[in-house]
Scaffold this motif. Structure first.
Motif, PDB file in Angstrom:
ATOM      1  N   TYR A 152       2.544  -5.739  -3.137  1.00 51.83           N
ATOM      2  CA  TYR A 152       2.842  -4.308  -3.021  1.00 51.83           C
ATOM      3  C   TYR A 152       4.009  -4.011  -2.094  1.00 51.83           C
ATOM      4  N   SER A 153       4.527  -5.024  -1.400  1.00 53.41           N
ATOM      5  CA  SER A 153       5.771  -4.823  -0.656  1.00 53.41           C
ATOM      6  C   SER A 153       6.978  -4.828  -1.586  1.00 53.41           C
ATOM      7  N   GLY A 154       6.767  -5.096  -2.859  1.00 48.11           N
ATOM      8  CA  GLY A 154       7.862  -5.104  -3.822  1.00 48.11           C
ATOM      9  C   GLY A 154       7.549  -4.313  -5.067  1.00 48.11           C
ATOM     10  N   GLU A 155       6.758  -3.231  -4.947  1.00 48.24           N
ATOM     11  CA  GLU A 155       6.403  -2.425  -6.116  1.00 48.24           C
ATOM     12  C   GLU A 155       6.659  -0.955  -5.824  1.00 48.24           C
ATOM     13  N   LEU A 156       6.992  -0.216  -6.874  1.00 53.70           N
ATOM     14  CA  LEU A 156       7.221   1.225  -6.749  1.00 53.70           C
ATOM     15  C   LEU A 156       5.878   1.954  -6.747  1.00 53.70           C
ATOM     16  N   LYS A 157       5.124   1.730  -5.695  1.00 47.28           N
ATOM     17  CA  LYS A 157       3.884   2.454  -5.425  1.00 47.28           C
ATOM     18  C   LYS A 157       3.795   2.624  -3.911  1.00 47.28           C
ATOM     19  N   GLN A 158       2.941   3.518  -3.470  1.00 42.81           N
ATOM     20  CA  GLN A 158       2.917   3.903  -2.064  1.00 42.81           C
ATOM     21  C   GLN A 158       2.025   3.035  -1.183  1.00 42.81           C
ATOM     22  N   ASN A 196     -10.913   9.322 -16.306  1.00 45.36           N
ATOM     23  CA  ASN A 196     -11.687   8.083 -16.251  1.00 45.36           C
ATOM     24  C   ASN A 196     -11.336   7.256 -15.028  1.00 45.36           C
ATOM     25  N   GLN A 197     -10.892   7.915 -13.933  1.00 42.04           N
ATOM     26  CA  GLN A 197     -10.461   7.148 -12.781  1.00 42.04           C
ATOM     27  C   GLN A 197     -11.608   6.378 -12.138  1.00 42.04           C
ATOM     28  N   ASP A 198     -12.848   6.847 -12.297  1.00 36.60           N
ATOM     29  CA  ASP A 198     -13.980   6.139 -11.710  1.00 36.60           C
ATOM     30  C   ASP A 198     -14.096   4.716 -12.246  1.00 36.60           C
ATOM     31  N   THR A 199     -13.684   4.512 -13.490  1.00 35.88           N
ATOM     32  CA  THR A 199     -13.809   3.186 -14.084  1.00 35.88           C
ATOM     33  C   THR A 199     -12.719   2.233 -13.608  1.00 35.88           C
ATOM     34  N   TRP A 200     -11.683   2.743 -12.961  1.00 39.49           N
ATOM     35  CA  TRP A 200     -10.597   1.878 -12.520  1.00 39.49           C
ATOM     36  C   TRP A 200     -10.929   1.124 -11.242  1.00 39.49           C
ATOM     37  N   PHE A 201     -11.830   1.661 -10.425  1.00 41.65           N
ATOM     38  CA  PHE A 201     -12.136   1.071  -9.131  1.00 41.65           C
ATOM     39  C   PHE A 201     -13.632   0.799  -9.058  1.00 41.65           C
ATOM     40  N   ALA A 202     -14.009  -0.369  -9.557  1.00 46.32           N
ATOM     41  CA  ALA A 202     -15.420  -0.722  -9.613  1.00 46.32           C
ATOM     42  C   ALA A 202     -16.039  -0.703  -8.221  1.00 46.32           C
ATOM     43  N   HIS A 203     -17.155  -0.027  -8.092  1.00 51.60           N
ATOM     44  CA  HIS A 203     -17.918   0.080  -6.846  1.00 51.60           C
ATOM     45  C   HIS A 203     -17.137   0.785  -5.741  1.00 51.60           C
ATOM     46  N   GLY A 204     -16.043   1.472  -6.072  1.00 53.47           N
ATOM     47  CA  GLY A 204     -15.271   2.148  -5.040  1.00 53.47           C
ATOM     48  C   GLY A 204     -15.929   3.404  -4.517  1.00 53.47           C
ATOM     49  N   MET A 205     -16.830   3.996  -5.304  1.00 52.78           N
ATOM     50  CA  MET A 205     -17.559   5.195  -4.898  1.00 52.78           C
ATOM     51  C   MET A 205     -18.966   5.120  -5.469  1.00 52.78           C
ATOM     52  N   PRO A 206     -19.943   5.761  -4.821  1.00 51.28           N
ATOM     53  CA  PRO A 206     -21.276   5.817  -5.435  1.00 51.28           C
ATOM     54  C   PRO A 206     -21.229   6.611  -6.734  1.00 51.28           C
ATOM     55  N   VAL A 207     -22.238   6.441  -7.536  1.00 53.19           N
ATOM     56  CA  VAL A 207     -22.303   7.177  -8.794  1.00 53.19           C
ATOM     57  C   VAL A 207     -22.455   8.655  -8.498  1.00 53.19           C
ATOM     58  N   PRO A 208     -21.999   9.533  -9.382  1.00 55.31           N
ATOM     59  CA  PRO A 208     -22.156  10.974  -9.142  1.00 55.31           C
ATOM     60  C   PRO A 208     -23.616  11.349  -8.926  1.00 55.31           C
ATOM     61  N   ARG A 228      -6.539  -1.494  -4.868  1.00 55.22           N
ATOM     62  CA  ARG A 228      -5.285  -1.193  -4.192  1.00 55.22           C
ATOM     63  C   ARG A 228      -5.340   0.069  -3.338  1.00 55.22           C
ATOM     64  N   VAL A 229      -6.193   1.027  -3.689  1.00 56.95           N
ATOM     65  CA  VAL A 229      -6.247   2.247  -2.892  1.00 56.95           C
ATOM     66  C   VAL A 229      -6.888   2.000  -1.535  1.00 56.95           C
ATOM     67  N   SER A 280     -11.226  -7.743  -3.449  1.00 54.49           N
ATOM     68  CA  SER A 280      -9.966  -7.073  -3.762  1.00 54.49           C
ATOM     69  C   SER A 280      -9.977  -5.706  -3.085  1.00 54.49           C
ATOM     70  N   PRO A 281      -9.034  -5.482  -2.181  1.00 54.39           N
ATOM     71  CA  PRO A 281      -7.727  -6.130  -2.048  1.00 54.39           C
ATOM     72  C   PRO A 281      -7.626  -7.239  -1.002  1.00 54.39           C
ATOM     73  N   LEU A 282      -8.705  -7.473  -0.218  1.00 56.45           N
ATOM     74  CA  LEU A 282      -8.587  -8.480   0.834  1.00 56.45           C
ATOM     75  C   LEU A 282      -8.325  -9.859   0.257  1.00 56.45           C
ATOM     76  N   GLY A 283      -8.953 -10.167  -0.878  1.00 58.60           N
ATOM     77  CA  GLY A 283      -8.676 -11.429  -1.561  1.00 58.60           C
ATOM     78  C   GLY A 283      -9.439 -12.609  -1.016  1.00 58.60           C
ATOM     79  N   TRP A 284     -10.572 -12.373  -0.323  1.00 59.52           N
ATOM     80  CA  TRP A 284     -11.385 -13.462   0.194  1.00 59.52           C
ATOM     81  C   TRP A 284     -12.616 -13.633  -0.670  1.00 59.52           C
TER      82      TRP A 284
END
Length: 557
Positions: free
Chosen positions: A127-133, A243-255, A330-331, A276-280
């Motif tokens: 991400y140090s070489g991508e057009l994202k924040q 459908n953003q909830d499906t992009w980040f598995a387990h990133g938020m509890p279910v509604p 990534r977020v 992910s993103p730590l990668g361990w």
């Protein structure tokens, strides 16, 4: 001539090596992939006044970062390396901040280890070489931690002489408040980090009964907090991807999750973050070292670092529980370096504990040092070691996200007068950014829905052409794995497939590519075959159809 201390020399060596690797990733000749194309199009076509609001393709990015990158595009150019430059600058700044903070919080050798872990992290390198924040958000998070430390260092109750009498230096506080205000425009996650740092320092001031200092802290943080909340609230007035909830598995509890659901979710989100993103590899060993690191910082009289780091992690959890900001992938990149700092503090605490035990049982210093080294090595083996080798490999051969730019350049050189080019939505950005005219967009729709299924619209797009090109990009996981083959099967009813760009040995795929159709040869006698699917049975033009990929307020429809 005096040489620097060995630990400092190692830290600087690792920092320079990692910076060179970041430059290598940034300068590699990679075309934009889908998300980068979406951002780039917004930077080119949206007015300055439109940046705080909704963006096309449901992109979400901080207004300050967008403004800086748009200024670069207008003043320098819109080459890939130019638009990715803020990410590179943030990546190098992240290395310097890591070294400074780890040295202050833990020590010299911890600084060297932290720089190595951060600098060779494949995710941070990418991400140090991508057009994202995301690289900017990661650097901003550490910058806020450093500002918190500076605020505490300038606490008048910890200093002597004239400054003790004069109290807080208001110009310094005003400058700090201004920097924090800038930070929340550059990073959405800065609001979470600001809340965590403020909560951590407030706890320190409360424990010391320094109520005036706490009031000053809240006063300095209030303008930036108000600005950040206002920007976030304004952005939420515009649609987010459905459908953003499906992009980040387990990133938020279910509604609608209850207390039990949230408790069950916490281990899942932590192990997901470590992967992910730590990668361990092991979330539990990582969590153990984080806990040891917090205790070690407290025992060494560096409790404000423990308080700030714990505050940031706690606020990240709160934001995820409230379904305001996912803690995954990534977020959540802004949390990687604070967690690495705590892990390094934990390893340092283990080593110090072993040395203390060795002294108590009267081992000779050499034996104590050897025991500490053995324990640290054992922890590093059992703990999910970061894939440093993957980071080195990425420096040597930066990966392409996809080959869309090359596909489009190849297609542009083949199109002849009288040809027509159609595309799916995931390739529309390619043509729009790199300058290939696309006659229309097509997609698969349910055959039983007359409002969505309009095959005659595709026939109208192809009318009068002798050859048709179908340009396809890489869709998300919501599309079937054989999406491109399904489109090809529908096109084969209108002409013969005579050529195609294929990736690998599996024939047509969902990766970027093109298919050439001879419309004068009649239906293809050997069309591709697919299993029937009721939701993907009709090829239709997207114009005039509710298209979930476009922004409906303030953008193209």
């Amino acid at each position: 001539m005096s040489w620097p201390r060995p630990a400092r020399l190692v830290a600087w060596t690792l920092l320079l090596a990692a910076a060179v690797g970041q430059v290598r990733v940034w300068s590699s000749d990679r075309g934009f992939w889908l998300d980068e194309l979406s951002v780039a199009i917004n930077l080119r076509e949206r007015a300055w006044s439109e940046l705080p609001g909704g963006l096309e393709y449901y992109q979400v990015a901080p207004v300050g970062w967008l403004a800086v990158t748009k200024a670069l595009r207008e003043w320098v150019g819109e080459a890939e390396v130019v638009l990715r430059l803020p990410s590179l600058v943030a990546g190098v700044a992240l290395l310097v901040l890591t070294m400074v903070i780890a040295r202050r919080a833990v020590g010299e050798w911890a600084s060297a280890v932290a720089v190595g872990l951060v600098g060779f992290s494949p995710t941070l390198l990418y991400y140090s070489g991508e057009l994202k924040q995301y690289a900017v958000e990661t650097a901003v998070a550490l910058g806020l931690l450093l500002l918190g430390d500076e605020l505490l260092r300038r606490d008048p109750q910890r200093r002597q002489g004239a400054e003790q009498e004069n109290g807080w230096r208001w110009p310094v506080l005003a400058a700090g408040a201004g920097l924090v205000a800038v930070a929340v425009t550059l990073s959405y996650s800065a609001l979470i980090v600001l809340a965590g740092v403020t909560a951590g320092l407030a706890a320190i001031f409360a424990a010391r009964r320094q109520w005036p200092a706490m009031a000053v802290l809240f006063l300095a943080a209030a303008p930036a907090a108000a600005l950040g909340v206002g920007l976030a609230w304004y952005r939420r007035l515009y649609p987010l991807a459905p459908n953003q909830d499906t992009w980040f598995a387990h990133g938020m509890p279910v509604p609608g999750a209850g207390v039990g659901d949230v408790v069950a979710w916490l281990p899942q989100t932590w192990t997901g973050f470590v992967a992910s993103p730590l990668g361990w590899r092991s979330g539990w060993w990582t969590l153990g070292l984080v806990a040891i690191g917090l205790v070690a910082l407290l025992r060494r009289g560096r409790g404000h670092w423990a308080a700030m780091a714990a505050g940031v992690l706690a606020m990240a959890m709160v934001a995820a529980v409230l379904r305001g900001y996912p803690l995954a992938d990534r977020v959540a990149l802004y949390l990687v370096t604070p967690v690495i700092l705590l892990v390094v503090a934990g390893v340092d605490g283990v080593a110090r504990g072993v040395r203390w035990v060795a002294r108590q049982i009267q081992l000779v210093p050499a034996t104590a040092a050897g025991t500490a080294a053995a324990v640290v090595a054992a922890v590093a083996v059992v703990m999910p070691g970061p894939p440093v080798g993957d980071g080195v490999q990425q420096m040597l051969a930066p990966p392409d996200r996809d080959r869309g730019r090359e596909v489009l350049a190849d297609l542009a050189g083949r199109v002849r007068p009288g040809d027509v080019v159609i595309a799916n939505w995931f390739a529309e950005q390619l043509g729009r950014w790199y300058g290939l005219e696309v006659a229309g967009l097509v997609r698969m729709a349910p055959a039983e829905d007359p409002q969505l299924c309009r095959p005659d619209s595709v026939d109208a797009l192809l009318a009068g052409a002798s050859r048709a090109w179908y340009l396809h990009g890489a869709p998300p996981g919501s599309e079937p794995a054989d999406h491109t083959v399904r489109v090809a099967a529908q096109l084969a009813q209108r002409g013969r497939i005579v050529d195609a760009w294929t990736l690998g040995e599996d024939g047509l795929s969902n990766e970027p590519g093109w298919i050439l159709l001879d419309l004068t040869a009649g239906p293809d006698p050997t069309p591709p075959t697919v299993e029937p699917h009721p939701d993907f049975a009709c090829l239709t033009e997207t114009e005039g159809v509710a298209n979930e990929h476009q922004l409906t307020r303030g953008g193209r429809s």
